[in-house]
Motif scaffolding. Sequence first.
Motif, mmCIF file in Angstrom:
data_model
loop_
_atom_site.group_PDB
_atom_site.id
_atom_site.type_symbol
_atom_site.label_atom_id
_atom_site.label_comp_id
_atom_site.label_asym_id
_atom_site.label_seq_id
_atom_site.Cartn_x
_atom_site.Cartn_y
_atom_site.Cartn_z
ATOM 1 N N ALA A 15 89.714 -53.503 14.851
ATOM 2 C CA ALA A 15 89.076 -52.185 14.710
ATOM 3 C C ALA A 15 89.986 -51.129 15.322
ATOM 4 O O ALA A 15 89.576 -50.360 16.180
ATOM 5 N N PHE A 16 91.225 -51.082 14.856
ATOM 6 C CA PHE A 16 92.147 -50.100 15.383
ATOM 7 C C PHE A 16 91.618 -48.696 15.083
ATOM 8 O O PHE A 16 91.269 -48.398 13.947
ATOM 9 N N ASN A 17 91.538 -47.879 16.139
ATOM 10 C CA ASN A 17 91.083 -46.507 15.987
ATOM 11 C C ASN A 17 89.610 -46.436 15.556
ATOM 12 O O ASN A 17 89.151 -45.436 15.026
ATOM 13 N N GLY A 18 88.898 -47.553 15.729
ATOM 14 C CA GLY A 18 87.475 -47.540 15.382
ATOM 15 C C GLY A 18 87.183 -47.801 13.918
ATOM 16 O O GLY A 18 86.020 -47.767 13.507
ATOM 17 N N PHE A 19 88.232 -48.059 13.136
ATOM 18 C CA PHE A 19 87.991 -48.395 11.725
ATOM 19 C C PHE A 19 87.746 -49.887 11.618
ATOM 20 O O PHE A 19 88.522 -50.689 12.122
ATOM 21 N N GLU A 20 86.657 -50.252 10.968
ATOM 22 C CA GLU A 20 86.296 -51.661 10.841
ATOM 23 C C GLU A 20 87.353 -52.417 10.047
ATOM 24 O O GLU A 20 87.979 -51.846 9.156
ATOM 25 N N PRO A 21 87.540 -53.704 10.364
ATOM 26 C CA PRO A 21 88.474 -54.491 9.541
ATOM 27 C C PRO A 21 87.952 -54.615 8.108
ATOM 28 O O PRO A 21 86.749 -54.481 7.868
ATOM 29 N N LEU A 22 88.853 -54.852 7.207
ATOM 30 C CA LEU A 22 88.504 -54.936 5.786
ATOM 31 C C LEU A 22 87.507 -56.074 5.529
ATOM 32 O O LEU A 22 87.714 -57.194 5.954
ATOM 33 N N GLN A 23 86.426 -55.758 4.853
ATOM 34 C CA GLN A 23 85.419 -56.753 4.498
ATOM 35 C C GLN A 23 85.704 -57.329 3.102
ATOM 36 O O GLN A 23 86.319 -56.665 2.279
ATOM 37 N N THR A 24 85.220 -58.537 2.896
ATOM 38 C CA THR A 24 85.432 -59.187 1.594
ATOM 39 C C THR A 24 84.103 -59.620 1.014
ATOM 40 O O THR A 24 83.211 -60.053 1.752
ATOM 41 N N VAL A 25 83.983 -59.541 -0.295
ATOM 42 C CA VAL A 25 82.890 -60.216 -0.977
ATOM 43 C C VAL A 25 83.515 -61.043 -2.086
ATOM 44 O O VAL A 25 84.431 -60.596 -2.776
ATOM 45 N N LEU A 64 93.556 -41.999 2.390
ATOM 46 C CA LEU A 64 92.490 -42.918 1.992
ATOM 47 C C LEU A 64 91.779 -43.446 3.234
ATOM 48 O O LEU A 64 92.284 -43.295 4.353
ATOM 49 N N ASP A 65 90.636 -44.099 3.031
ATOM 50 C CA ASP A 65 89.946 -44.713 4.178
ATOM 51 C C ASP A 65 90.455 -46.130 4.454
ATOM 52 O O ASP A 65 89.844 -46.891 5.195
ATOM 53 N N ILE A 66 91.591 -46.484 3.856
ATOM 54 C CA ILE A 66 92.228 -47.764 4.162
ATOM 55 C C ILE A 66 93.722 -47.505 4.337
ATOM 56 O O ILE A 66 94.291 -46.631 3.664
ATOM 57 N N GLY A 67 94.340 -48.218 5.274
ATOM 58 C CA GLY A 67 95.765 -48.017 5.525
ATOM 59 C C GLY A 67 96.452 -49.285 5.971
ATOM 60 O O GLY A 67 95.959 -50.389 5.731
ATOM 61 N N LYS A 68 97.563 -49.077 6.636
ATOM 62 C CA LYS A 68 98.393 -50.212 7.067
ATOM 63 C C LYS A 68 97.678 -51.152 8.017
ATOM 64 O O LYS A 68 97.975 -52.330 8.073
ATOM 65 N N PHE A 69 96.739 -50.612 8.812
ATOM 66 C CA PHE A 69 96.112 -51.433 9.853
ATOM 67 C C PHE A 69 94.787 -52.019 9.389
ATOM 68 O O PHE A 69 94.151 -52.769 10.105
ATOM 69 N N SER A 70 94.349 -51.653 8.217
ATOM 70 C CA SER A 70 93.056 -52.161 7.751
ATOM 71 C C SER A 70 93.188 -52.889 6.421
ATOM 72 O O SER A 70 92.249 -52.917 5.638
ATOM 73 N N ASP A 100 82.316 -48.393 2.658
ATOM 74 C CA ASP A 100 83.570 -48.659 3.356
ATOM 75 C C ASP A 100 84.506 -49.454 2.457
ATOM 76 O O ASP A 100 84.055 -50.049 1.481
ATOM 77 N N PRO A 101 85.795 -49.477 2.805
ATOM 78 C CA PRO A 101 86.722 -50.250 1.972
ATOM 79 C C PRO A 101 86.239 -51.689 1.837
ATOM 80 O O PRO A 101 85.783 -52.286 2.812
ATOM 81 N N LEU A 102 86.314 -52.211 0.641
ATOM 82 C CA LEU A 102 85.814 -53.561 0.380
ATOM 83 C C LEU A 102 86.769 -54.273 -0.564
ATOM 84 O O LEU A 102 87.184 -53.709 -1.583
#
Length: 423
Positions: A411-421, A332-338, A63-65
Amino acid sequence: MLVTNTGAAALERNDSLIFEPDAVVEAAISLVSDMTEGLRLPERQGDMPLRIADYLAAFEIDDPLLVIDTDVVASNYMAMSRSLPVGRIFYAVKANPEHAVIAKLAALGSCFDTASRNEIDLCLAHAVTPDRISYGNTIKKQRDIEYAYARGVGLFAFDSDAELEKLAESAPGAMVYCRVLMECEGAEWPLSRKFGCEPEMALRLLVRAKELGLDPYGVSFHVGSQQTDLSQWDVALSRVAELFEDAEDLVVTLRMVNLGGGMPARYRSDVRPMEEYAGAIVNAISTNFKHGFPELIFEPGRSVVGDAGVIQAEVVLISRKSDNDEKRWVYLDIGKFSGLAETMDESIKYRFVTPHDGGKTGPVILAGPTCDSADILYEKVAYELPLDLKIGDKVQILSTGAYTTTYSAVAFNGFEPLQTVCI
Ligand SMILES: *Cc1c(COP(=O)(O)O)cnc(C)c1O
């Protein structure tokens, strides 16, 4: 004592307006070089911090990270500290509130600009003493002011009568500064008219602050985020210097100028180095404050964490709207809401790295994965990506350490919020 407290030390001696800038700069630089001993200078691989490139190569990421290199955070902080040693740095927590980021900056002696109860608690949890915390939001609930004050925070922003009244009631005797309205011309992410008041009103409010038993400490402004026009600080400081003089006439001695943030991260266009910004700011202060430096506060957010982060995302779909459409749509699997909210109005223009860089490119429209038509990243701004790009490719979005995770929906539209490491 840490370099970032030089201004405060001068103030304790009650001579903030007369200390010798040269002497302070010299002392501060030697302290900074002591502190930087053992600090790693981040190596790079192409456009990316090497440690992030290594991390991304070592792990399979679905997932986007967002990967943050805290060495880059430290080095950005030190670069600013070194080129602006006459002020205290209050990192704007909203830009990226990761524990590792706060811990790193706290250890380096940074102060913190906070906007809410949670951000204050976050800093306190990292053993930041309350005298290193500013409550810089001009819009606060009465009970949150009370909460902060009870925990020892004694520095607050305001820009209205009503907020001043709240402060007088719930933070008696606190140091307060009035935010002055700026035009934000030249900023790629302007903060518009939401914060601050006209200088004439600021003057009246600062006089009133004194009457209400508060300490009218100074004035703040923000020239707009990702500010590329260096002359904007001069415009702002000439207004502020005038305000200082007018206040003096009314027997209110202001001591501090809070210059906010505005220094850039590196997106599509080249930006000038930190040293040039610092030079322009120091010049603007000397020309406008002829009788000596006031105490200075800087509140960088973007310039500290922006370039320290890289988001890895994935190409979900590549398609065209007609058989002879010249432009490809790249989803992409990341956008304005994530995480990429700052692509709103196509304002912040990120750089992309793909596995096919160097090959032939063609025009694209870049979009996020959600079923919301606002979730288009770049349509008007011309972007080109390699023709070889394919579904499933990983792409890296550079300089995404600031204002990404904090702007990500749960989790707009079921997409998880952006994770960080943080590494
Ligand atoms: C957001 C903010 C900052 C940080 O601005 P950058 O442009 O990211 O450096 C500083 N001060 C205040 C009051 C802010 O709201």
